[in-house]
Design a protein around this motif. Structure first.
Motif, short mmCIF file in Angstrom:
data_model
loop_
_atom_site.label_atom_id
_atom_site.label_comp_id
_atom_site.label_asym_id
_atom_site.label_seq_id
_atom_site.Cartn_x
_atom_site.Cartn_y
_atom_site.Cartn_z
N THR A 84 -10.92 53.99 23.98
CA THR A 84 -10.29 53.19 25.04
C THR A 84 -9.17 52.31 24.51
OG1 THR A 84 -11.85 51.32 24.80
CG2 THR A 84 -12.49 53.13 26.28
N GLU A 85 -8.89 52.40 23.21
CA GLU A 85 -7.83 51.66 22.54
C GLU A 85 -7.95 50.14 22.75
OE1 GLU A 85 -4.40 53.79 24.23
OE2 GLU A 85 -4.12 54.63 22.22
N PRO A 86 -9.03 49.55 22.30
CA PRO A 86 -9.21 48.11 22.48
C PRO A 86 -8.25 47.30 21.61
CG PRO A 86 -10.91 48.96 21.06
CD PRO A 86 -10.14 50.16 21.56
N ASP A 87 -7.91 46.10 22.07
CA ASP A 87 -7.10 45.18 21.28
C ASP A 87 -7.96 44.35 20.33
OD1 ASP A 87 -4.57 45.80 22.61
OD2 ASP A 87 -5.44 44.80 24.35
N VAL A 88 -9.24 44.16 20.71
CA VAL A 88 -10.20 43.44 19.89
C VAL A 88 -11.53 44.19 19.96
CG1 VAL A 88 -11.50 41.30 19.58
CG2 VAL A 88 -9.11 41.19 20.29
N LEU A 89 -12.18 44.36 18.79
CA LEU A 89 -13.48 45.02 18.72
C LEU A 89 -14.59 43.99 18.54
CD1 LEU A 89 -13.24 48.15 16.37
CD2 LEU A 89 -14.16 48.11 18.69
N LEU A 90 -15.64 44.13 19.32
CA LEU A 90 -16.85 43.34 19.14
C LEU A 90 -17.96 44.32 18.77
CD1 LEU A 90 -16.62 41.15 22.39
CD2 LEU A 90 -15.66 40.63 20.13
N MET A 91 -18.58 44.15 17.62
CA MET A 91 -19.57 45.11 17.14
C MET A 91 -20.89 44.41 16.86
SD MET A 91 -17.18 47.41 14.56
CE MET A 91 -16.37 45.97 13.84
#
Length: 503
Positions: free
Chosen positions: A140-147
């Motif tokens: 989805t081409e995120p600008d920020v990743l939360l893992m």
């Protein structure tokens, strides 16, 4: 440039998870989120992604920012579809029609073998499911990743692939990652955020350096608290002395001074903050019963085979002496757990080719925590495997992080961390002098990992271990047996194996 700003954020459920939390996430930030189990990490990640409400404070994001959250759990609806389709379904209809190639690119970058992509997600291991969830977010081409705990269920090789992916393919994407894997955090982050109920702390360094700084801060806070309380007590003693003099002399001035000193003491006590203590998920304690034997286990020359008779590797002659903590190293599927199973069988009197000293008292914990099987509740487990009474059992469970409200409920409702701590408690009550532990840090938070490490070192425990936790292996291991070229051989250090697996 600030992408996400958290200001005075707080969440209260039955009790405050955290409050007055302030954090900014900007371009280039790769932040490790650290806290004990159940302290609000997942809640915070859901709140940032807009999937959970906060009790107070505000979250602001840059206009048009795409935030991608990688959860711990697979949505039930995805278990019945293939890995490929699970990732594809994250795209909108137009992208599915014209940009389905994104799925193959994402899976290629994460080194997913082609033969796994059409298998049902529910039939894959937890590690591959975790990779699929990451790929779903990445397409989805995120600008920020939360893992959220992305290394759970991953073997060392897959952790290495994830580290490489974060440091290459995803290097331009800022992220916030909750993890209990200390070596992983050191490898991929440049900031560390310690989530606490009242005063959370941010450091511009990876975990190990940040943890040292935090410890120094906590020591200074403890010293300051002690000084402030001592100052308040001194003022109260002065006030008591002046009060007696004032009464005896009838001096209003001295009595007024007495009141002033009491007010000052109260203000100091009100403003004094005790040093931070984690609302502990429980302490882990081990114990060693005595043995005079030097060699507790002797392994003769033999083969480790799978049920169809195929040889995996040869072992022996090898031995484990009192005080040795032997770590078995090998790639996923190489037969480490099968070897431990054979040693466990010998400890229970059912395996030839392995000699066990008569004085050995074994303590065994496997990956599935099978020592908990057959018990209906934590209370049943403690009272059924030891001679302690109900009152002592409840105290032991509370000390192990099993709250009173779940002590009589089914073991299946416990969290992974609680189950691990309960398993360690049962080992302690058995008073073994030889431990066989298969992935003992699974589900333990960093506090629990460090507690287990401390106990093993403090009691000079003798153990045979399998673990993918590099920090744990480096801390507790004294000898290392590696499966290589179909042979179990002793090596000087685990570092060569780590480098090979992570490459």
């Amino acid at each position: 440039m600030t992408l996400i700003n958290l200001r005075n954020l707080g969440v209260t459920l039955s009790a405050p998870l955290f409050s007055n939390l302030n954090l900014t996430i900007g371009k280039g930030d790769r932040i490790g989120l650290v806290a004990a189990n159940g302290r609000g990490k997942s809640t915070l990640l859901r709140a940032i992604s807009g999937e959970a409400d906060t009790t107070h404070g505000e979250i602001t994001t840059a206009r048009g920012l795409r935030v991608g959250r990688v959860s711990q759990d697979v949505p039930e609806a995805l278990l019945a579809v293939s890995m490929y389709d699970a990732v594809l379904s994250a795209l909108d209809n137009d992208q599915v029609e014209h940009e389905s190639w994104r799925v193959d690119v994402a899976l290629d970058h994460l080194q997913v073998p082609p033969e796994l992509r059409q298998r049902l997600l529910g039939a894959l291991s937890g590690g591959w499911q975790r990779i699929a969830l990451l790929a779903r977010v990445w397409v989805t081409e995120p600008d920020v990743l939360l893992m959220d705990e992305p290394t759970n269920h991953l073997d060392l090789n897959r952790i290495g692939i994830l580290q490489h992916w974060l440091n290459t393919v995803a290097r331009g994407t800022p992220f916030l990652v909750a993890s209990h894997d200390r070596s992983f955090l050191d490898a991929v982050t440049n900031r560390t955020f310690f989530l606490r109920a009242e005063q959370s702390h941010s450091f511009t360094s990876a975990y190990s350096e940040a943890r040292n700084a935090l410890d120094e801060m906590d020591v200074a806070a403890a010293r300051q608290f002690e000084n402030e309380i001592a100052k308040a007590n001194q003022l109260r003693r002065q006030a008591a002395k002046l009060k007696n003099i004032g009464f005896n002399s009838g001096s209003d001035l001295l009595l007024n001074k007495t009141r002033q000193l009491k007010v000052r003491a109260e203000k100091i006590e009100e403003s004094a903050r005790p040093a931070f203590t984690e609302r502990s998920a429980g302490k882990i304690r081990l114990a060693n019963s005595g043995t005079h034997a030097r060699a507790l286990v002797t392994i003769e020359e033999s083969e480790i085979t799978i049920p169809d008779g195929q040889s995996l590797f040869r072992v022996g002659p090898l031995w484990i002496n009192r005080g040795d903590r032997v770590v078995v190293l090998g790639s996923n599927g190489s037969g480490k757990t099968l070897f431990l199973t054979r040693v466990i069988s010998a400890l229970r009197g059912g395996q030839s080719g392995i000699r066990v000293a008569p004085s050995v008292v074994p303590g065994v914990s496997d990956q599935t925590l099978s020592q908990l099987d057959g018990f209906s509740s934590p209370m049943d487990a403690v009272t059924g495997s030891s001679e302690v009474g109900d009152r002592s059992a409840r105290a032991l469970l509370a000390g192990a992080g099993v709250d009173i409200n779940v002590q009589d409920r089914a073991i299946s409702i416990l969290s992974g961390g609680q189950r691990s701590r309960l398993a360690m408690l049962l080992l302690r009550l058995a008073k073994p002098n030889f431990y066989v532990l298969d992935e003992p840090t699974n589900h333990l938070d960093i506090e629990g990992q460090e507690a287990l490490e401390y106990e093993m070192l403090e009691h000079d425990a003798t153990a045979l271990l399998v673990s993918h936790d590099r920090t744990f292996v480096r801390t507790v291991g004294t000898r290392f047996w590696q499966i290589e070229e179909q042979r179990l051989v002793e090596v000087d250090s685990p570092e060569g194996f780590f480098l090979k697996e992570l490459d």
